[in-house]
Scaffold this motif. Sequence first.
Motif, PDB file in Angstrom:
ATOM      1  N   SER A 150       0.837  -1.203   0.000  1.00 18.37           N
ATOM      2  CA  SER A 150       0.000   0.000   0.000  1.00 18.37           C
ATOM      3  C   SER A 150       0.872   1.253   0.000  1.00 18.37           C
ATOM      4  O   SER A 150       0.472   2.301  -0.495  1.00 18.37           O
ATOM      5  CB  SER A 150      -0.931   0.005   1.201  1.00 18.37           C
ATOM      6  OG  SER A 150      -0.190  -0.026   2.398  1.00 18.37           O
ATOM      7  N   VAL A 179      -0.290  -1.351   5.130  1.00 15.88           N
ATOM      8  CA  VAL A 179      -1.225  -2.426   5.457  1.00 15.88           C
ATOM      9  C   VAL A 179      -0.975  -3.610   4.524  1.00 15.88           C
ATOM     10  O   VAL A 179      -0.229  -3.518   3.552  1.00 15.88           O
ATOM     11  CB  VAL A 179      -2.701  -1.978   5.312  1.00 15.88           C
ATOM     12  CG1 VAL A 179      -3.023  -0.883   6.310  1.00 15.88           C
ATOM     13  CG2 VAL A 179      -2.997  -1.505   3.905  1.00 15.88           C
ATOM     14  N   PRO A 227      -3.216 -11.964  -7.536  1.00 16.47           N
ATOM     15  CA  PRO A 227      -4.295 -12.143  -6.563  1.00 16.47           C
ATOM     16  C   PRO A 227      -4.979 -13.507  -6.643  1.00 16.47           C
ATOM     17  O   PRO A 227      -5.450 -14.024  -5.641  1.00 16.47           O
ATOM     18  CB  PRO A 227      -5.305 -11.041  -6.911  1.00 16.47           C
ATOM     19  CG  PRO A 227      -4.648 -10.166  -7.907  1.00 16.47           C
ATOM     20  CD  PRO A 227      -3.532 -10.928  -8.529  1.00 16.47           C
ATOM     21  N   GLU A 228      -5.076 -14.077  -7.839  1.00 13.79           N
ATOM     22  CA  GLU A 228      -5.848 -15.313  -7.999  1.00 13.79           C
ATOM     23  C   GLU A 228      -4.992 -16.533  -7.635  1.00 13.79           C
ATOM     24  O   GLU A 228      -3.897 -16.725  -8.157  1.00 13.79           O
ATOM     25  CB  GLU A 228      -6.347 -15.394  -9.457  1.00 13.79           C
ATOM     26  CG  GLU A 228      -6.935 -16.710  -9.890  1.00 13.79           C
ATOM     27  CD  GLU A 228      -8.100 -17.194  -9.050  1.00 13.79           C
ATOM     28  OE1 GLU A 228      -8.882 -16.370  -8.557  1.00 13.79           O
ATOM     29  OE2 GLU A 228      -8.209 -18.418  -8.859  1.00 13.79           O
ATOM     30  N   GLU A 274     -16.260 -10.406   4.938  1.00 10.03           N
ATOM     31  CA  GLU A 274     -14.924 -10.035   4.508  1.00 10.03           C
ATOM     32  C   GLU A 274     -14.255  -9.244   5.634  1.00 10.03           C
ATOM     33  O   GLU A 274     -14.897  -8.870   6.614  1.00 10.03           O
ATOM     34  CB  GLU A 274     -14.912  -9.291   3.166  1.00 10.03           C
ATOM     35  CG  GLU A 274     -16.038  -8.327   2.930  1.00 10.03           C
ATOM     36  CD  GLU A 274     -15.745  -6.958   3.422  1.00 10.03           C
ATOM     37  OE1 GLU A 274     -14.767  -6.382   2.964  1.00 10.03           O
ATOM     38  OE2 GLU A 274     -16.511  -6.447   4.252  1.00 10.03           O
ATOM     39  N   PHE A 275     -12.945  -8.996   5.486  1.00 10.56           N
ATOM     40  CA  PHE A 275     -12.124  -8.563   6.618  1.00 10.56           C
ATOM     41  C   PHE A 275     -12.643  -7.316   7.346  1.00 10.56           C
ATOM     42  O   PHE A 275     -12.722  -7.294   8.579  1.00 10.56           O
ATOM     43  CB  PHE A 275     -10.681  -8.341   6.130  1.00 10.56           C
ATOM     44  CG  PHE A 275      -9.726  -8.018   7.234  1.00 10.56           C
ATOM     45  CD1 PHE A 275      -9.373  -8.976   8.171  1.00 10.56           C
ATOM     46  CD2 PHE A 275      -9.193  -6.745   7.362  1.00 10.56           C
ATOM     47  CE1 PHE A 275      -8.505  -8.673   9.208  1.00 10.56           C
ATOM     48  CE2 PHE A 275      -8.321  -6.442   8.395  1.00 10.56           C
ATOM     49  CZ  PHE A 275      -7.974  -7.405   9.319  1.00 10.56           C
ATOM     50  N   ALA A 276     -12.989  -6.269   6.569  1.00  7.98           N
ATOM     51  CA  ALA A 276     -13.364  -5.002   7.215  1.00  7.98           C
ATOM     52  C   ALA A 276     -14.599  -5.194   8.094  1.00  7.98           C
ATOM     53  O   ALA A 276     -14.674  -4.682   9.216  1.00  7.98           O
ATOM     54  CB  ALA A 276     -13.614  -3.929   6.159  1.00  7.98           C
ATOM     55  N   THR A 277     -15.574  -5.953   7.581  1.00  5.91           N
ATOM     56  CA  THR A 277     -16.802  -6.169   8.340  1.00  5.91           C
ATOM     57  C   THR A 277     -16.518  -7.051   9.555  1.00  5.91           C
ATOM     58  O   THR A 277     -17.018  -6.805  10.661  1.00  5.91           O
ATOM     59  CB  THR A 277     -17.866  -6.833   7.446  1.00  5.91           C
ATOM     60  OG1 THR A 277     -17.911  -6.136   6.221  1.00  5.91           O
ATOM     61  CG2 THR A 277     -19.219  -6.821   8.097  1.00  5.91           C
ATOM     62  N   MET A 281     -13.750  -7.287  11.216  1.00  7.53           N
ATOM     63  CA  MET A 281     -13.056  -6.508  12.235  1.00  7.53           C
ATOM     64  C   MET A 281     -14.019  -5.564  12.955  1.00  7.53           C
ATOM     65  O   MET A 281     -13.896  -5.328  14.158  1.00  7.53           O
ATOM     66  CB  MET A 281     -11.920  -5.698  11.603  1.00  7.53           C
ATOM     67  CG  MET A 281     -10.729  -6.514  11.165  1.00  7.53           C
ATOM     68  SD  MET A 281      -9.956  -7.416  12.517  1.00  7.53           S
ATOM     69  CE  MET A 281      -9.267  -6.079  13.472  1.00  7.53           C
ATOM     70  N   LYS A 282     -14.965  -5.027  12.192  1.00  7.31           N
ATOM     71  CA  LYS A 282     -15.930  -4.108  12.793  1.00  7.31           C
ATOM     72  C   LYS A 282     -16.780  -4.851  13.830  1.00  7.31           C
ATOM     73  O   LYS A 282     -17.019  -4.335  14.919  1.00  7.31           O
ATOM     74  CB  LYS A 282     -16.823  -3.533  11.677  1.00  7.31           C
ATOM     75  CG  LYS A 282     -17.698  -2.386  12.107  1.00  7.31           C
ATOM     76  CD  LYS A 282     -16.900  -1.123  12.279  1.00  7.31           C
ATOM     77  CE  LYS A 282     -17.774   0.035  12.712  1.00  7.31           C
ATOM     78  NZ  LYS A 282     -16.970   1.219  13.025  1.00  7.31           N
ATOM     79  N   GLN A 320     -14.698  -5.667  16.965  1.00 10.23           N
ATOM     80  CA  GLN A 320     -14.377  -4.552  17.855  1.00 10.23           C
ATOM     81  C   GLN A 320     -15.578  -3.686  18.224  1.00 10.23           C
ATOM     82  O   GLN A 320     -15.411  -2.662  18.872  1.00 10.23           O
ATOM     83  CB  GLN A 320     -13.303  -3.665  17.212  1.00 10.23           C
ATOM     84  CG  GLN A 320     -11.930  -4.315  17.289  1.00 10.23           C
ATOM     85  CD  GLN A 320     -10.806  -3.332  17.011  1.00 10.23           C
ATOM     86  OE1 GLN A 320     -10.309  -3.277  15.918  1.00 10.23           O
ATOM     87  NE2 GLN A 320     -10.424  -2.558  18.005  1.00 10.23           N
ATOM     88  N   GLN A 345      -9.120  -5.858  21.190  1.00 10.98           N
ATOM     89  CA  GLN A 345      -9.661  -7.050  20.515  1.00 10.98           C
ATOM     90  C   GLN A 345      -9.790  -8.234  21.480  1.00 10.98           C
ATOM     91  O   GLN A 345      -9.485  -9.361  21.122  1.00 10.98           O
ATOM     92  CB  GLN A 345      -8.772  -7.417  19.340  1.00 10.98           C
ATOM     93  CG  GLN A 345      -8.783  -6.365  18.250  1.00 10.98           C
ATOM     94  CD  GLN A 345      -7.852  -6.705  17.108  1.00 10.98           C
ATOM     95  OE1 GLN A 345      -7.344  -7.807  17.002  1.00 10.98           O
ATOM     96  NE2 GLN A 345      -7.616  -5.743  16.246  1.00 10.98           N
TER      97      GLN A 345
END
Lengths: 315, 532
Positions: B46, B54, B230-231, B403-406, B408-409, B412, B449
């Motif tokens: 990034s 990240v 990515p694949e 998926e990751f962002a959700t 983690m939300k 936390q 966490q």
Amino acid sequence: MGARGATGGLAGYVVKRLLGMLLLLAGITFIVFGLMYFAPGDVTVMIAASSPSPEQLAAIRQEFGLDQPPWVQYGRFLRRVAQGDLGDSWIDRRPVMPQVLDAFAYTLRLAAAALALSVTLGTAGGIVAAVRHRSVADESILTVTVLGISVPVFVTGLLLIYVFAFKLGWFPTSGAGSWRHMVLPACTLASFLAAHNVRMMRACMLEVLGQDYVRTARAKGVRERWVLGRHALRNALVPMATVVGLQVGLLLGGSVITETVFSYPGVGQLVVSAISARDTPLVQACVLVTASGFILVNLLVDVSYVLIDPRIRLR
Amino acid sequence: MTRRFSRLVLGVTIGLACAVLSVTAASAQEPRRGGTLTVITPSDVSTFDPHPAVGFSVRVFANIYEPLFRKDEKGVLQGHLAQSWRFLDPTKLQVTLRKGVKFHSGNELTAEDVKFTYERQLNPADLARDAAVIKMLKTPIQVVDRYTLVLETREPNAALVDTLAQSLATLIPDSAEIKKWGKDYGLHPSGTGPFKFVEWVRGQHVKLARNADYWNGPPYLDFLVFKVVPEEATRVLALESGEADVLFETPPSAIATLRKNPKLRVNRVPTYRDVDVHWNARKAPTDDARLRRALSQAIDVKSIVEEVITADIGQVATGLLNPSVFGACDVGFPVYNLARSKQGLAELGYRPGKDGILEKDGRPLSLTLVVNPQRDPRNGEVAEAIQAQLRAVGVDMKVNANEFATYMKILQSPEGDYNMIFHGYGVATADADLKATFFLSTNLPPAGQNSPRFSSPELDGVILAAQRESSKDKRRELYCKMGQIYRDQALGLPLYASFRNTSVQSHVNGMVLHPDEWYTQTYTRVWLGPKP
């Protein structure tokens, strides 16, 4: 699609459409902002993943304006856009526009290659199938198109990599940078689009070939090649232009799956990674650029009707 | 129990040794200079500024930047940029830097660079991602002279040096270059590592070149390229076709095929990572420890690990930490006992209701399991197996895959909308402290966490005592005690200690595969032999 009529200048029509495009883009930004705002998860957890302190989270929210009400956030965004600044990425802190334009340039190249291939194959295949209606050639072409439509693109992509990159070593498995990198992804996209184009072209040609003016031309003894090229093909191309225009729009949005399979750095891959990271400025920029491309292509398609068929007027 | 754990530790040690031996077996010939090593990575970097970075950026960073200390592949702590160090008292660590170490820019590494780095990260406005790892440090950092500094902690911290060994937060960039480039430093990285930045083609590759002036002996390779693919299937084909030399994480489905390929070597490497599922001790009905205990006994972790995870990817966990990590302790997991589970549920008043789902006071025993299927191989299938096993005793477990962002939300969020949640964690410092602090009451969400959302003065006391204790034996005992509290309170189920399967072309020599997944994998001693 395009408004047709007998009056109205082409230039006036284009200006009107461009003004409408601004309203449309504003609406699109509003929808994207809403979707990103209400999507579960936010950028703070992506930036400060391991036990961030409340001060750190507050600092992130303040820096990105996430501590403000949504209408203030959206208003600030619109003001920046009006000044020609789409902002910086929340993840890498660099301006989003150069990143999106870089990716869009890759997408444009791939789209052009895929489209050239699919239109050429689609038109040629459709004409042959229509002219040899109900022959072995027609049936064979139709069978191949069923395969092209029904096999998922990621399967086609992986098969092409396996055969032409891994087994034969003719092309690289993935990446971008040279024409060799573009062959397999372009063929993957074209296999799906060409199958649609063949069927569309075949149907249009069959319809046109049954028209009175074609029968008249043949009765007058006009050579078959002339009948097909001059009378049939030109009329059959009008609906094809509409379909191809829509396909261009789809391709400009980036073919996420094909780009992912081939690690092709187009706008599709960029927008998916931006959504995963909840990087709203980058998502907004991707959507704005691709939506603008889509709208402009549709405008060009409408204008192209006039060139293909002079009887059509735009207003 | 202790014997079983000893066997596990022995197994891991032998595994580590075999991994090192297998990758170095081909290096009987004389190392030779030159060539480009291409490493496949699933996602792009990034930024090249190590602190806000990240994702997979860190795998590239380990070759550009370096920390003060480093642990080798056997877990032995060594000074890296630090020449020597000593505790002046339990809260003050004096570090002396190596002299003559140069950044890629030509600037010399000094104590001011270390001071600048840590103070920069500990400033919330700088948004350093791993800052929490070094939050025990007091600022301002005290510089004694050009090469000496004193790091002071708020409390005695026995794991301080281990902590400073492996993290994004411990990599030391060139402070003069950061000041020079400001926001654009992320495109002009300057570290002390064995490779220098050459180019970054976004979404395509990162190219690094040999640092001929590297203080610890320049690398053999001319270039090191990280190719973004990515694949998963394409990554495997890129390796098989010879376009890439190293596939850091071989997908489980490809391991058997790649093992048969004579041009490749698949190395199974123990890691510091373990994957657990934690109960939520603050959400009904799993806020009742008796219910958590009964439900835990209904989950046959051994069969899940053997059948779903397989021996290629992990081994059954017996405690809260991977056996490669200091402080790992067998505390009697797995706890599967179907008869006791059913008995426990019946004693709690649960009776079969509609569709065989257990009910109590007219309310069905319905739970939610939150999982991020992308992070660890087969997380999704493991979640389904847990769901099926709980269904067999009459529990309706809904699997909520995000998926990751959700994910983690949810993890936390103050409300904690889950009864059970997956939690995989690579203890990068190879010291239990890093993971143990998750369970402190100060880390209850949203502040941290603490995913079981359990806190007790006893547990806090044990974790903090282990943090302050300087005796290794006593620390080990305290971490065993922590594991016992976790087990007795039925806070979750450790599932498996992860292996990583790294595949390399057979002409790649000198590769020492490190258990740390993120911060330490360098290619300094790698050299390329003739292609077969």
